[in-house]
Structure formats: structure tokens, C-alpha cells
Design a protein around this motif. Structure first.
Motif, PDB file in Angstrom:
ATOM      1  N   LEU A  81      39.580  37.079  43.160  1.00 26.15           N
ATOM      2  CA  LEU A  81      38.580  37.892  42.460  1.00 26.15           C
ATOM      3  C   LEU A  81      38.419  39.251  43.134  1.00 26.15           C
ATOM      4  CD1 LEU A  81      35.742  35.316  41.629  1.00 26.15           C
ATOM      5  CD2 LEU A  81      37.466  36.244  40.096  1.00 26.15           C
ATOM      6  N   LEU A  82      38.404  39.279  44.460  1.00 29.69           N
ATOM      7  CA  LEU A  82      38.232  40.543  45.179  1.00 29.69           C
ATOM      8  C   LEU A  82      39.399  41.494  44.915  1.00 29.69           C
ATOM      9  CD1 LEU A  82      36.637  42.240  47.216  1.00 29.69           C
ATOM     10  CD2 LEU A  82      37.891  41.060  49.045  1.00 29.69           C
ATOM     11  N   VAL A  83      40.614  40.988  45.034  1.00 32.13           N
ATOM     12  CA  VAL A  83      41.791  41.829  44.822  1.00 32.13           C
ATOM     13  C   VAL A  83      41.882  42.269  43.360  1.00 32.13           C
ATOM     14  CG1 VAL A  83      44.317  41.884  44.931  1.00 32.13           C
ATOM     15  CG2 VAL A  83      43.007  40.769  46.748  1.00 32.13           C
ATOM     16  N   TYR A  84      41.531  41.382  42.435  1.00 33.11           N
ATOM     17  CA  TYR A  84      41.577  41.753  41.022  1.00 33.11           C
ATOM     18  C   TYR A  84      40.569  42.854  40.710  1.00 33.11           C
ATOM     19  CZ  TYR A  84      41.363  41.366  35.953  1.00 33.11           C
ATOM     20  OH  TYR A  84      41.386  41.652  34.612  1.00 33.11           O
ATOM     21  N   GLY A  85      39.377  42.773  41.303  1.00 33.20           N
ATOM     22  CA  GLY A  85      38.395  43.835  41.104  1.00 33.20           C
ATOM     23  C   GLY A  85      38.884  45.165  41.660  1.00 33.20           C
ATOM     24  N   VAL A  86      39.561  45.135  42.824  1.00 37.01           N
ATOM     25  CA  VAL A  86      40.068  46.379  43.409  1.00 37.01           C
ATOM     26  C   VAL A  86      41.180  46.969  42.548  1.00 37.01           C
ATOM     27  CG1 VAL A  86      41.270  47.354  45.408  1.00 37.01           C
ATOM     28  CG2 VAL A  86      39.395  45.730  45.745  1.00 37.01           C
ATOM     29  N   LEU A  87      42.098  46.141  42.090  1.00 39.98           N
ATOM     30  CA  LEU A  87      43.190  46.635  41.249  1.00 39.98           C
ATOM     31  C   LEU A  87      42.681  47.179  39.920  1.00 39.98           C
ATOM     32  CD1 LEU A  87      45.896  43.865  41.842  1.00 39.98           C
ATOM     33  CD2 LEU A  87      45.777  46.147  42.847  1.00 39.98           C
ATOM     34  N   THR A  88      41.686  46.519  39.344  1.00 45.95           N
ATOM     35  CA  THR A  88      41.129  47.024  38.090  1.00 45.95           C
ATOM     36  C   THR A  88      40.379  48.329  38.304  1.00 45.95           C
ATOM     37  OG1 THR A  88      40.889  44.728  37.366  1.00 45.95           O
ATOM     38  CG2 THR A  88      39.730  46.378  36.088  1.00 45.95           C
ATOM     39  N   GLY A  89      39.725  48.476  39.455  1.00 45.96           N
ATOM     40  CA  GLY A  89      38.980  49.697  39.734  1.00 45.96           C
ATOM     41  C   GLY A  89      39.857  50.913  39.896  1.00 45.96           C
ATOM     42  N   LEU A  90      41.175  50.741  40.131  1.00 43.92           N
ATOM     43  CA  LEU A  90      42.071  51.893  40.226  1.00 43.92           C
ATOM     44  C   LEU A  90      42.277  52.584  38.884  1.00 43.92           C
ATOM     45  CD1 LEU A  90      44.801  50.387  42.598  1.00 43.92           C
ATOM     46  CD2 LEU A  90      42.879  51.877  43.204  1.00 43.92           C
ATOM     47  N   GLU A  91      42.032  51.866  37.772  1.00 42.32           N
ATOM     48  CA  GLU A  91      42.259  52.436  36.452  1.00 42.32           C
ATOM     49  C   GLU A  91      40.990  52.537  35.611  1.00 42.32           C
ATOM     50  OE1 GLU A  91      45.143  50.009  34.585  1.00 42.32           O
ATOM     51  OE2 GLU A  91      46.788  50.590  35.923  1.00 42.32           O
ATOM     52  N   GLU A  92      39.997  51.717  35.889  1.00 42.78           N
ATOM     53  CA  GLU A  92      38.810  51.667  35.051  1.00 42.78           C
ATOM     54  C   GLU A  92      37.585  52.066  35.868  1.00 42.78           C
ATOM     55  OE1 GLU A  92      39.032  51.126  31.941  1.00 42.78           O
ATOM     56  OE2 GLU A  92      41.057  50.278  31.751  1.00 42.78           O
ATOM     57  N   ASP A  93      36.475  52.267  35.128  1.00 46.36           N
ATOM     58  CA  ASP A  93      35.214  52.586  35.781  1.00 46.36           C
ATOM     59  C   ASP A  93      34.498  51.309  36.214  1.00 46.36           C
ATOM     60  OD1 ASP A  93      34.683  51.630  33.313  1.00 46.36           O
ATOM     61  OD2 ASP A  93      33.426  53.296  32.644  1.00 46.36           O
ATOM     62  N   GLY A  94      33.307  51.472  36.780  1.00 45.44           N
ATOM     63  CA  GLY A  94      32.586  50.320  37.317  1.00 45.44           C
ATOM     64  C   GLY A  94      32.186  49.307  36.266  1.00 45.44           C
ATOM     65  N   GLN A  95      31.767  49.768  35.096  1.00 44.53           N
ATOM     66  CA  GLN A  95      31.368  48.848  34.041  1.00 44.53           C
ATOM     67  C   GLN A  95      32.540  48.009  33.563  1.00 44.53           C
ATOM     68  OE1 GLN A  95      29.575  50.802  30.717  1.00 44.53           O
ATOM     69  NE2 GLN A  95      29.093  48.897  29.639  1.00 44.53           N
ATOM     70  N   ALA A  96      33.714  48.634  33.417  1.00 44.41           N
ATOM     71  CA  ALA A  96      34.899  47.882  32.994  1.00 44.41           C
ATOM     72  C   ALA A  96      35.330  46.888  34.064  1.00 44.41           C
ATOM     73  CB  ALA A  96      36.035  48.846  32.678  1.00 44.41           C
ATOM     74  N   VAL A  97      35.183  47.247  35.341  1.00 43.49           N
ATOM     75  CA  VAL A  97      35.542  46.318  36.417  1.00 43.49           C
ATOM     76  C   VAL A  97      34.651  45.091  36.380  1.00 43.49           C
ATOM     77  CG1 VAL A  97      35.600  46.033  38.924  1.00 43.49           C
ATOM     78  CG2 VAL A  97      36.506  48.109  37.884  1.00 43.49           C
ATOM     79  N   ARG A  98      33.351  45.308  36.234  1.00 43.69           N
ATOM     80  CA  ARG A  98      32.437  44.155  36.159  1.00 43.69           C
ATOM     81  C   ARG A  98      32.747  43.289  34.946  1.00 43.69           C
ATOM     82  NH1 ARG A  98      28.844  48.246  37.910  1.00 43.69           N
ATOM     83  NH2 ARG A  98      28.211  48.658  35.748  1.00 43.69           N
ATOM     84  N   ASP A  99      33.074  43.923  33.831  1.00 45.18           N
ATOM     85  CA  ASP A  99      33.393  43.158  32.622  1.00 45.18           C
ATOM     86  C   ASP A  99      34.657  42.326  32.823  1.00 45.18           C
ATOM     87  OD1 ASP A  99      33.053  42.745  29.598  1.00 45.18           O
ATOM     88  OD2 ASP A  99      35.109  43.494  29.746  1.00 45.18           O
ATOM     89  N   ARG A 100      35.686  42.924  33.426  1.00 47.38           N
ATOM     90  CA  ARG A 100      36.928  42.168  33.645  1.00 47.38           C
ATOM     91  C   ARG A 100      36.720  41.014  34.618  1.00 47.38           C
ATOM     92  NH1 ARG A 100      41.479  45.452  32.642  1.00 47.38           N
ATOM     93  NH2 ARG A 100      41.103  46.610  30.700  1.00 47.38           N
ATOM     94  N   VAL A 101      36.008  41.258  35.697  1.00 48.82           N
ATOM     95  CA  VAL A 101      35.799  40.202  36.692  1.00 48.82           C
ATOM     96  C   VAL A 101      34.976  39.056  36.110  1.00 48.82           C
ATOM     97  CG1 VAL A 101      34.741  39.670  38.919  1.00 48.82           C
ATOM     98  CG2 VAL A 101      36.063  41.766  38.641  1.00 48.82           C
ATOM     99  N   MET A 102      33.908  39.367  35.356  1.00 44.88           N
ATOM    100  CA  MET A 102      33.098  38.309  34.753  1.00 44.88           C
ATOM    101  C   MET A 102      33.882  37.552  33.686  1.00 44.88           C
ATOM    102  SD  MET A 102      30.368  38.053  36.355  1.00 44.88           S
ATOM    103  CE  MET A 102      29.704  36.823  35.241  1.00 44.88           C
ATOM    104  N   THR A 103      34.760  38.244  32.981  1.00 42.37           N
ATOM    105  CA  THR A 103      35.609  37.549  32.005  1.00 42.37           C
ATOM    106  C   THR A 103      36.512  36.536  32.688  1.00 42.37           C
ATOM    107  OG1 THR A 103      35.575  39.494  30.564  1.00 42.37           O
ATOM    108  CG2 THR A 103      37.313  37.875  30.188  1.00 42.37           C
ATOM    109  N   VAL A 104      37.081  36.919  33.809  1.00 39.26           N
ATOM    110  CA  VAL A 104      37.931  35.989  34.559  1.00 39.26           C
ATOM    111  C   VAL A 104      37.123  34.805  35.084  1.00 39.26           C
ATOM    112  CG1 VAL A 104      39.331  35.764  36.642  1.00 39.26           C
ATOM    113  CG2 VAL A 104      39.620  37.745  35.168  1.00 39.26           C
ATOM    114  N   VAL A 105      35.905  35.056  35.572  1.00 37.76           N
ATOM    115  CA  VAL A 105      35.063  33.970  36.070  1.00 37.76           C
ATOM    116  C   VAL A 105      34.716  32.988  34.948  1.00 37.76           C
ATOM    117  CG1 VAL A 105      32.794  33.428  37.054  1.00 37.76           C
ATOM    118  CG2 VAL A 105      34.127  35.313  37.979  1.00 37.76           C
ATOM    119  N   LEU A 106      34.357  33.510  33.774  1.00 39.33           N
ATOM    120  CA  LEU A 106      34.006  32.628  32.654  1.00 39.33           C
ATOM    121  C   LEU A 106      35.214  31.834  32.171  1.00 39.33           C
ATOM    122  CD1 LEU A 106      31.603  34.954  30.628  1.00 39.33           C
ATOM    123  CD2 LEU A 106      31.011  33.067  32.134  1.00 39.33           C
TER     124      LEU A 106
END
Length: 433
Positions: A81-106
Motif C-alpha cells: 500500500l505504501l509503495v503503491y501510494g508513492v507510485l500513484t502520487g508521481l502522476e496524480e494529485d492527493g485526492q486521486a492517490v487517496r481514491d486509488r489506495v482506498m479502492t485497493v483496500v476495498l
């Protein structure tokens, strides 16, 4: 924006530029893709999963003295989860990162629950595979079969009949009382309704053994009745009632208030509004409430043991004699050391799951679709009812309209038409004459 000047060449070779410039068409605005897999998303997921796995292997095998499969799994998932959030943050903003990480958790939680359910169902069916193919397992009881008898002797017919009888009695008691209480809590707010809601919420945490002891003390010891399927149905209804009331109350709160206001504005009384507007709108949710209550009551064991006793023979009379249910039969079979009895227990558990699935399907069919969604049969029935209402309204209002038109016309032709259309003159007209 780029301005492009078109030039034209005349016959004499002189180049002429028009006065009005032509603008180059801008590319259309394309909306950002929100859902669905993308190349970068798949690569980020794969890289994060590999990073989590490698980090867990290093920590639990090389760098740190950690051990344990559960710790290995939790560590790998957290690093993922930590690495996925960092990789997503290289291309998206904070809201998109939270959305992607929560989608993976669900998705992870849903996958874990599905795998657990599949393992439980598959293990139960696999262990009961030896007893399920025998026809006598569904048609005979255990009165003439013992622990050492083969699977070709004995069955669970008495437990199946007992479960159906008990749950039917519980549903007959619970459904009208639960829905009526939910309607009361929803339609008549006040101090007493808040008190009832508090009691209902407290009863949801009531242990099943307490419900069995209450029925045993009042019905069997107090009134002198014997253990029976009826007493077990009472105990199961005590467990089901708070679940049905709470779930139905939540569903009725979701009915839009504009529907009830429109019905009352048309002059409908409160009971007719509830019966024809509120309950049909929440029908699918009320079916879900009944399903949840049935799931709570059909798997109870201790209340049935206290109030219905145990028997190995078939008893079809719920008012007299002991009666056994499928959960109690499963408990009795599985605690035996004999392999044939254990196979019967897992087979009875598989039959119980199939029975619950059938009951759920029946309840879902009765509940129908959600509000605003009609099947073809319901649409045809609504269209027929609308046509009947149109004809009824036309028959009610047509004589008044003809009488009004006759009063407005003073010509002899109008009177003749009136006499022709109505066989007998109106009493008011005779009085006026």
C-alpha cells in the motif's frame, strides 16, 4: 490559439491575403478517465506488489529475526500500500492517490471475504460428499441407525422438517410484528417510540441462550407446556424480532418524504399512505430485513436444545413432543468420533446452507425489484390498472358534464338532444319547471 492567414493567387500572379483571418481549430476537451484499468495503474500495482513481497522476504529471512506467516502477510501488504501510494502520487494529485489506495483496500477486503466464504462452503461440501449422494440421507431419520451403521442407513429428514417448521413459526410471528413495530417507529415519533427503539437496539445484543431460557421459564416451567417445536419457534422469533425491526426501520427512513406528502396532499389518510405508498416503495428493503432476521434465527442451536429437546425420530407435530433442527443435528453428529457420523454432520451442514439459499431466493423474489424499477409483468399490471382508473373517472364525470352543457344551451335542439341522450329527466330540472 494560432491564426492562419490563407493566401490566394490571382491570374496575374499577385498574391492576395484576405482581410478576415482563419483560426486553427483547437483540440476538444477530453474528460479524464476515472474508472477502469490503465497502463500506468497496472504497472504501479505490479511494482508495488513486487516491492511488498521482496521487502517482507528481506525482513523475515535476511535482515530481521522476524517469523510467522501472519506477520509476513501483513508486512507485505502494508509495504504494498505504501509503495503503491508513492507510485500513484508521481502522476496524480492527493485526492486521486487517496481514491486509488482506498479502492485497493476495498477490493482486498472484498476478495478476502469472498475467499473465506468459498473456503467454508467448499470445505463443508467436500467433507459431506460421502453422505450427500445417498437418497436415504434425505428421506430417513436416525431412529433405526446408530453411529456404527453405514451411510446407507439413516438420514436427516427429521432435522429438515424440524428446521422448516420452526423457522415457519418464527416468520409467522416475526414478520407482522417486526414490520408493524418498524412502521410505528417511523410514522409516530415521540418519547415512547424512542424508548422502544432503545429496547430494540439493546435486544440485538441479546445472547441466544437468554432467549431460550426466557421461553423455557415462561412456556415450559411457568405454563407447564412440554418441549416442542412451537416453543423453539417462540425462542427463535425472540432472536429474529430485533434484527427485523432495526433493518426495516432503517429502510423505511430511506423512503422520500415527498411521496408521503404528495399522498397526504391528495387526501389519503395515514394508514392508506403507509399501505399503498411507503410499504410498496420499501418492499425490496423489507425483504432484505426479513432475510437478515432469518439468517440469524435459522442457525440457532442453544435455544432449540432448551425448548425443543432432541430426538432421533421424525415428528411432524410442532405442538407436542421433542423436535430437532439441522444446526442441532450437525452439532450432535460432528461431536461423534465415528467417521460416518462426521460425514453425516457435514452433509447436514451443506443441506442447511442450501436451505438458507433457497429461502433467501424466495424472499428476494417476493421482495421484487427496487423502487422505480418494474418488471414486464408489473408494468403490464400497472398499465391495466391505469386504464381501469381512466374508464372509472370518465364514467363518474361524464354525466355531470352533459348536464352542464344542457343547462348552458337554451335552443330547442339542445333540449331535444338532452332528451335523446337521457331517458329520464333530472329531478332538479323537474323542480325548476
Amino acid at each position: 490559439m494560432t491564426v492562419v492567414e490563407d493566401s490566394t493567387v490571382r491570374d496575374n500572379g499577385v498574391e492576395e491575403t484576405p482581410a478576415t483571418p482563419r483560426t486553427e481549430a483547437e483540440p476538444p476537451d477530453l474528460p479524464r478517465r476515472i474508472g477502469g484499468p490503465t497502463r500506468s495503474g497496472v504497472l504501479s500495482l505490479t511494482g508495488a506488489a513486487a516491492s511488498g513481497l521482496c521487502t517482507a522476504v528481506l525482513l523475515f529471512g535476511r535482515l530481521a529475526p522476524f517469523s510467522g506467516e501472519l506477520g509476513f502477510t501483513v508486512t507485505a501488504y502494508l509495504v504494498f500500500l505504501l509503495v503503491y501510494g508513492v507510485l500513484t502520487g508521481l502522476e496524480e494529485d492527493g485526492q486521486a492517490v487517496r481514491d486509488r489506495v482506498m479502492t485497493v483496500v476495498l477490493w482486498s477486503a472484498a476478495t478476502l471475504l469472498f475467499v473465506a466464504l468459498a473456503l467454508v462452503v467448499g470445505f463443508t461440501a467436500w467433507r459431506g460428499r460421502e453422505a450427500l449422494p445417498h437418497g436415504n440421507f434425505f428421506t430417513q431419520d436416525m431412529q433405526a441407525a446408530g453411529p456404527l451403521d453405514p451411510l446407507t442407513n439413516g438420514g436427516i429428514a427429521h432435522a429438515m422438517l424440524g428446521t422448516l417448521t420452526m423457522i415457519t413459526i418464527a416468520l409467522v410471528i416475526t414478520v407482522p410484528l417486526g414490520l408493524a413495530c418498524a412502521v410505528y417507529l417511523n410514522q409516530i415519533p415521540g418519547r415512547f417510540s424512542r424508548f422502544v427503539r432503545t429496547i430494540v437496539e439493546a435486544m440485538t445484543a441479546l445472547p441466544s441462550i437468554v432467549a431460550g431460557l426466557m421461553v423455557y421459564a415462561t412456556w415450559i416451567l411457568g405454563l407447564g407446556m412440554q418441549k416442542s417445536g412451537l416453543a423453539a419457534g417462540f425462542a427463535i422469533s425472540v432472536m429474529m424480532l430485533p434484527i427485523v425491526i432495526r433493518a426495516a426501520d432503517v429502510v423505511l427512513r430511506l423512503v422520500p418524504g415527498t411521496l408521503t406528502e404528495a399522498a397526504e396532499a391528495l387526501g389519503a389518510p395515514r394508514w392508506r399512505t403507509v399501505w399503498h405508498v411507503v410499504l410498496p416503495t420499501a418492499r425490496s428493503g423489507l425483504a432484505t430485513a426479513v432475510i437478515l432476521g432469518t439468517a440469524r434465527g435459522i442457525g440457532e442451536t442453544s435455544p432449540v436444545l432448551l425448548t425443543a429437546g432432541f430426538t432421533a425420530s421424525l415428528n411432524a407435530d410442532p405442538t407436542e413432543g421433542p423436535m430437532v433442527s439441522l444446526p442441532l443435528a450437525v452439532f450432535n453428529f460432528v461431536k461423534s468420533p465415528q467417521p460416518t457420523m462426521i460425514a453425516r454432520g457435514f452433509g447436514a451442514a451443506a443441506v442447511l446452507m442450501a436451505l438458507v439459499l433457497v429461502l433467501f431466493a424466495i424472499a428476494r423474489f417476493i421482495g421484487g425489484r427496487g423502487p422505480g424499477h418494474q418488471s414486464k409483468r408489473q408494468a403490464r399490471r400497472a398499465a391495466r390498472a391505469s386504464r381501469r382508473d381512466v374508464r372509472r373517472y370518465a364514467e363518474l364525470h361524464a354525466p355531470g358534464l352533459r348536464l352542464f352543457e344542457t343547462g348552458e344551451s337554451n335552443s330547442p335542439e339542445g333540449a331535444g338532444n338532452c332528451a335523446t341522450s337521457h331517458e329520464a329527466p333530472a329531478p332538479d330540472n323537474e323542480g325548476d319547471d
